[in-house]
Scaffold this motif. Sequence first.
Motif, PDB file in Angstrom:
ATOM      1  N   ARG A  82      21.715   8.188-111.531  1.00 42.74           N
ATOM      2  CA  ARG A  82      20.739   9.146-111.924  1.00 42.74           C
ATOM      3  C   ARG A  82      19.385   8.684-111.593  1.00 42.74           C
ATOM      4  O   ARG A  82      18.545   9.504-111.116  1.00 42.74           O
ATOM      5  CB  ARG A  82      20.705   9.425-113.385  1.00 42.74           C
ATOM      6  CG  ARG A  82      20.025  10.465-113.940  1.00 42.74           C
ATOM      7  CD  ARG A  82      19.659  10.674-115.375  1.00 42.74           C
ATOM      8  NE  ARG A  82      19.360   9.355-116.102  1.00 42.74           N
ATOM      9  CZ  ARG A  82      17.897   8.956-115.956  1.00 42.74           C
ATOM     10  NH1 ARG A  82      17.064   9.813-115.374  1.00 42.74           N
ATOM     11  NH2 ARG A  82      17.562   7.856-116.584  1.00 42.74           N
ATOM     12  N   GLN A  83      19.296   7.185-112.071  1.00 41.57           N
ATOM     13  CA  GLN A  83      17.966   6.449-111.578  1.00 41.57           C
ATOM     14  C   GLN A  83      17.647   6.488-110.102  1.00 41.57           C
ATOM     15  O   GLN A  83      16.440   6.732-109.506  1.00 41.57           O
ATOM     16  CB  GLN A  83      17.819   5.304-112.435  1.00 41.57           C
ATOM     17  CG  GLN A  83      17.971   5.327-113.655  1.00 41.57           C
ATOM     18  CD  GLN A  83      17.965   3.559-114.049  1.00 41.57           C
ATOM     19  OE1 GLN A  83      17.909   2.892-113.375  1.00 41.57           O
ATOM     20  NE2 GLN A  83      18.154   3.721-115.557  1.00 41.57           N
ATOM     21  N   GLU A 140      16.808  10.284-109.025  1.00 41.25           N
ATOM     22  CA  GLU A 140      15.106  10.383-109.651  1.00 41.25           C
ATOM     23  C   GLU A 140      14.353   9.912-108.699  1.00 41.25           C
ATOM     24  O   GLU A 140      13.485  10.655-108.160  1.00 41.25           O
ATOM     25  CB  GLU A 140      15.168  10.124-110.875  1.00 41.25           C
ATOM     26  CG  GLU A 140      15.927  10.773-111.991  1.00 41.25           C
ATOM     27  CD  GLU A 140      15.036  12.341-112.245  1.00 41.25           C
ATOM     28  OE1 GLU A 140      13.880  12.412-112.020  1.00 41.25           O
ATOM     29  OE2 GLU A 140      15.993  13.191-112.175  1.00 41.25           O
ATOM     30  N   GLU A 141      14.655   8.524-108.096  1.00 36.15           N
ATOM     31  CA  GLU A 141      13.580   7.909-107.436  1.00 36.15           C
ATOM     32  C   GLU A 141      13.829   8.510-105.962  1.00 36.15           C
ATOM     33  O   GLU A 141      12.492   8.401-105.295  1.00 36.15           O
ATOM     34  CB  GLU A 141      13.846   6.337-107.287  1.00 36.15           C
ATOM     35  CG  GLU A 141      13.540   5.533-108.628  1.00 36.15           C
ATOM     36  CD  GLU A 141      13.895   4.352-108.664  1.00 36.15           C
ATOM     37  OE1 GLU A 141      14.396   3.665-107.160  1.00 36.15           O
ATOM     38  OE2 GLU A 141      14.029   3.629-109.468  1.00 36.15           O
ATOM     39  N   LYS A 176      18.138  -0.504-106.510  1.00 36.58           N
ATOM     40  CA  LYS A 176      18.978   0.010-107.554  1.00 36.58           C
ATOM     41  C   LYS A 176      20.395   0.508-106.987  1.00 36.58           C
ATOM     42  O   LYS A 176      21.378   0.451-107.604  1.00 36.58           O
ATOM     43  CB  LYS A 176      18.505   1.090-108.530  1.00 36.58           C
ATOM     44  CG  LYS A 176      17.521   0.822-109.449  1.00 36.58           C
ATOM     45  CD  LYS A 176      16.842   1.938-110.362  1.00 36.58           C
ATOM     46  CE  LYS A 176      15.842   1.196-111.325  1.00 36.58           C
ATOM     47  NZ  LYS A 176      15.317   2.167-111.978  1.00 36.58           N
ATOM     48  N   GLU A 219      24.401   6.177-115.067  1.00 38.83           N
ATOM     49  CA  GLU A 219      22.694   6.149-115.471  1.00 38.83           C
ATOM     50  C   GLU A 219      22.177   5.453-114.104  1.00 38.83           C
ATOM     51  O   GLU A 219      21.241   5.964-113.963  1.00 38.83           O
ATOM     52  CB  GLU A 219      22.713   5.205-116.652  1.00 38.83           C
ATOM     53  CG  GLU A 219      21.359   4.813-117.060  1.00 38.83           C
ATOM     54  CD  GLU A 219      20.505   6.012-117.241  1.00 38.83           C
ATOM     55  OE1 GLU A 219      19.266   5.985-117.037  1.00 38.83           O
ATOM     56  OE2 GLU A 219      20.948   6.892-117.565  1.00 38.83           O
ATOM     57  N   LEU A 220      22.799   4.412-113.480  1.00 38.89           N
ATOM     58  CA  LEU A 220      22.119   3.630-112.329  1.00 38.89           C
ATOM     59  C   LEU A 220      22.017   4.959-111.209  1.00 38.89           C
ATOM     60  O   LEU A 220      21.006   5.086-110.478  1.00 38.89           O
ATOM     61  CB  LEU A 220      22.973   2.592-111.812  1.00 38.89           C
ATOM     62  CG  LEU A 220      22.594   1.203-112.395  1.00 38.89           C
ATOM     63  CD1 LEU A 220      23.640   0.366-111.986  1.00 38.89           C
ATOM     64  CD2 LEU A 220      21.306   1.061-112.058  1.00 38.89           C
TER      65      LEU A 220
END
Length: 93
Positions: free
Chosen positions: A86-87, A90-91, A6, A83-84
């Motif tokens: 944030r992802q 999170e990961e 990502k 958004e990317l």
Amino acid sequence: MTANPKFQELVSKRRSFAWLLSALMLGIYAGFILLIAYGKSFLGQSLSGGVTTVGFPIGVGVILSAIVLTGIYVRRANTEFDELNRQILEEAR
């Protein structure tokens, strides 16, 4: 983190979009400069018989195009790119 797919996607999308917008702005600006160099008589024509020439709104258009392209980048950055990001964060936790 740099091995995250990502993250690679984010970097790739952001880079290609930034290059696209930069190329558009460069094309607009270069076109304006070429018009100044080779189209002086066209740019010097009066719009309505007064002192305002054709060159004035075209010049304003160049400035406004920079503002619009910046807005387009900011909008995409605040939606898709954030958004990317944030992802990815999170990961990483």
